[in-house]
Design a protein around this motif. Structure first.
Motif: not given
Length: 589
Positions: A290-298, A563-564, A568-577
């Motif tokens: 999900e983060r890859d898709a959010l960070a780079d729409p292309e 997306r922005e 932030k939410d996805v980064d927080a989830e990745l940090a928890r994981v």
């Protein structure tokens, strides 16, 4: 233990993650791991020859007379001593039935020739500290030689134990059969130790210990511990620390708690950490996609395509055409045929040996020994067939796991293979043949009949040619009578030999029939166990990938501002994981 407590804490954190991220499938597996950590069961089989002090050793370990001890009568069924809130006992029947009994009645059910009631075992529960960690002491019947049915049953129990304490008395050094048993036990169980008992009764026990250490160093290296159950019992009653140390039980208890309990705890902790790390891989893959898709729409379309391809591979894992599934089905089919062929070959050898022994003597003289030999020989061959099945089934489980790993590209815990217990047991040899010799009266009648017939024949022949035989006829009659008696004895011996051969073949057929059923049932259980395990893992992978695909597809449709915020939410989830992963890795070290 501190490591167990850390593992439980990590499992609880992972369970909260499963609730938060909607993963009930993984939560069920983690719950089972948590339960195994809370209530570990460690089976320690106490084995050895008859009258070597096995029951006394168990009694001394728990500080109570729970296993029957008798100078004249041996233990007939195994006794399972485990932890309980209060003293209680129960009879164990096949399959899985229990019947509570008073603790005072344990003795009459455990000893031979007590009441004729055959049970598969007796369970005794006691509130003892040494048992509180899940330790289960199993007092088994005496071995009675490597080829005996008792030895086969003991080795079958050994194969499913976490550790084995082999008991031998200080009266003499280890015998050849005891060393053979220890060698086979080491091949079946990872932890085996030898205990020399009755050191208080034999002054030369140190010399026996030295000899036994040499035997073990040469044939099967393992720990050797001399103990005195009598001194231990007195030390427990008097609360005498010095006497307890002199009994030798201090080292034995340390071996049970540190070597056995510690190794089992380490295994459970590592399994728990592996389960949490597998969950982190799935959750991390989901949020990273999900983060890859959010960070780079292309790149979103590429991520979705990749996850769609993974979905197809995971779907293939669930199908009957999957390589791991085909390996499992083909392997079970081949193994069933190989086990059946191996057993038939072993039975043919036993029958050939029995036929040779029967032809070498008269079953009327050798049949009692033949019965005991036959039962022991079949028990030994069934045990060898059982070991063959166990090893091949384990190899099949590893192959299936490797194929699943190759297809899933994820490290998955392989399940253990079920061990069959009925495979190593044999029924009593119930022969129904007539082995009675001719009595004196019958021998006399046979001799008279042959003598009369022979004398009459020659008298008639003499009268026909005009010659009177007189006393010569009587001599001829005696010779004919002796010959007739000898021929009748040979005929009856051949008859007894035929009946003995038929009885042996009937017995082998009965044993083979039961063993074949047991082996087929065991292989079916193995097949279901492996199938259910890896099918469940495939479902977990499918669910994880579906969540990742849905998240990536949703990210591709978001606006820049959405997306922005979501990033932030996805980064927080990745940090928890990542935090959960670090805690699991710390537990696994």
């Amino acid at each position: 233990m501190a490591d167990v407590a850390k593992a439980v804490a990590v499992i609880e954190l992972a369970l909260r993650a499963c609730t938060a991220y909607d993963r009930p499938d993984t939560a069920a597996r983690l719950t089972a791991v948590k339960e195994s950590l809370a209530d570990p069961v460690l089976h320690v089989v106490v084995a050895g020859e008859f009258k070597q002090g096995k029951s006394s050793l168990v009694n001394a370990l728990v500080g109570a007379t729970v296993c029957a001890v008798d100078d004249d009568v041996a233990t007939a069924v195994p006794t399972y001593v485990r932890h309980g809130l209060k003293p209680e006992a129960a009879l164990l029947y096949e399959p899985g039935r229990r019947e509570p009994i008073p603790v005072a009645d344990v003795r009459k059910h455990v000893l031979e020739n007590s009441d004729g009631d055959r049970v598969s075992g007796v369970e005794v529960r006691l509130p003892r500290k040494i048992l509180a960690g899940g330790l289960v002491l199993v007092d088994t019947p005496g071995v009675g030689g490597l080829g005996s049915p008792h030895a086969a049953a003991s080795l079958a129990a050994v194969s499913m134990a976490d550790a084995v304490l082999f008991v031998t008395g200080a009266a003499q050094e280890l015998t050849r059969s005891e060393v053979d048993f220890l060698q086979r036990a080491r091949a079946l169980c990872p932890v085996v130790a030898c205990v020399v008992t009755k050191t208080d009764f034999y002054p030369a026990w140190r010399r026996i210990q030295e000899l036994n250490e040499r035997h073990l160093a040469t044939h099967c290296p393992m720990p050797l511990m001399p103990v005195s159950s009598t001194l231990r019992s007195r030390a427990v009653k008097a609360n005498d620390t010095a006497l307890n140390a002199e009994s030798g039980f201090t080292g034995l208890v340390r071996f049970l708690t540190d070597r056995i309990g510690g190794s089992a705890a380490d295994r459970l902790v590592k399994d728990a950490a592996a389960e949490v790390l597998a969950l982190c891989d799935q959750l991390g893959g989901r949020f990273q996609a999900e983060r890859d898709a959010l960070a780079d729409p292309e790149a979103a379309a590429r991520v979705v395509r990749e996850l769609t391809g993974v979905k197809d591979r995971v779907e293939a894992l669930k199908s009957a055409a999957a390589k791991w599934n085909q390996t499992l089905n083909d392997g079970v089919t081949d193994l069933t045929s190989d086990i059946d062929h191996d057993l038939r070959a072993r039975v043919r050898v036993v029958i050939a040996e029995a036929d040779t022994a029967i032809e070498a003597g008269d079953p009327a003289d050798t049949w009692p020994e033949m019965e005991a030999w036959m039962q022991s020989r079949m028990a030994n061959e069934l045990l060898a067939n059982y070991e063959f099945l166990r090893g091949r089934a384990s190899e099949l489980g590893l192959r299936v796991g490797d194929h699943f790993h190759e297809a899933s590209t994820m490290i998955m815990r392989r399940p253990s293979v079920t061990d069959p217990t009925p495979m190593a047991t044999v029924a009593d040899f119930q022969h129904k043949i007539d082995l009675e010799r001719m009595r004196i009266t019958k021998q006399a009648m046979v001799a008279l009949k042959s003598a009369y017939g022979g004398a009459l024949m020659f008298i008639i022949l003499g009268s026909m040619i005009g010659v009177s035989l007189g006393p010569i006829g009587i001599g001829i009659g005696l010779v004919m009578g002796h010959r007739g008696l000898r021929d009748e004895k040979k005929r009856q011996i051949q008859k007894r030999r035929g009946e003995a051969r038929n009885a042996i073949r009937r017995y082998c057929d009965e044993v083979s029939f039961v063993a074949n059923k047991d082996s087929r049932d065991t292989l079916r259980r193995v097949q279901r166990q492996l199938r259910d395990h890896y099918s469940g893992l495939a479902e977990e992978l499918n669910r994880a990938n579906a969540q990742a695909l849905a998240s990536a597809s949703d990210a591709a449709k978001r606006s820049q501002s959405d997306r922005e915020r979501r990033l932030k939410d996805v980064d927080a989830e990745l940090a928890r994981v990542q935090q959960l992963r670090q805690r699991a890795e710390a537990v696994a070290k």
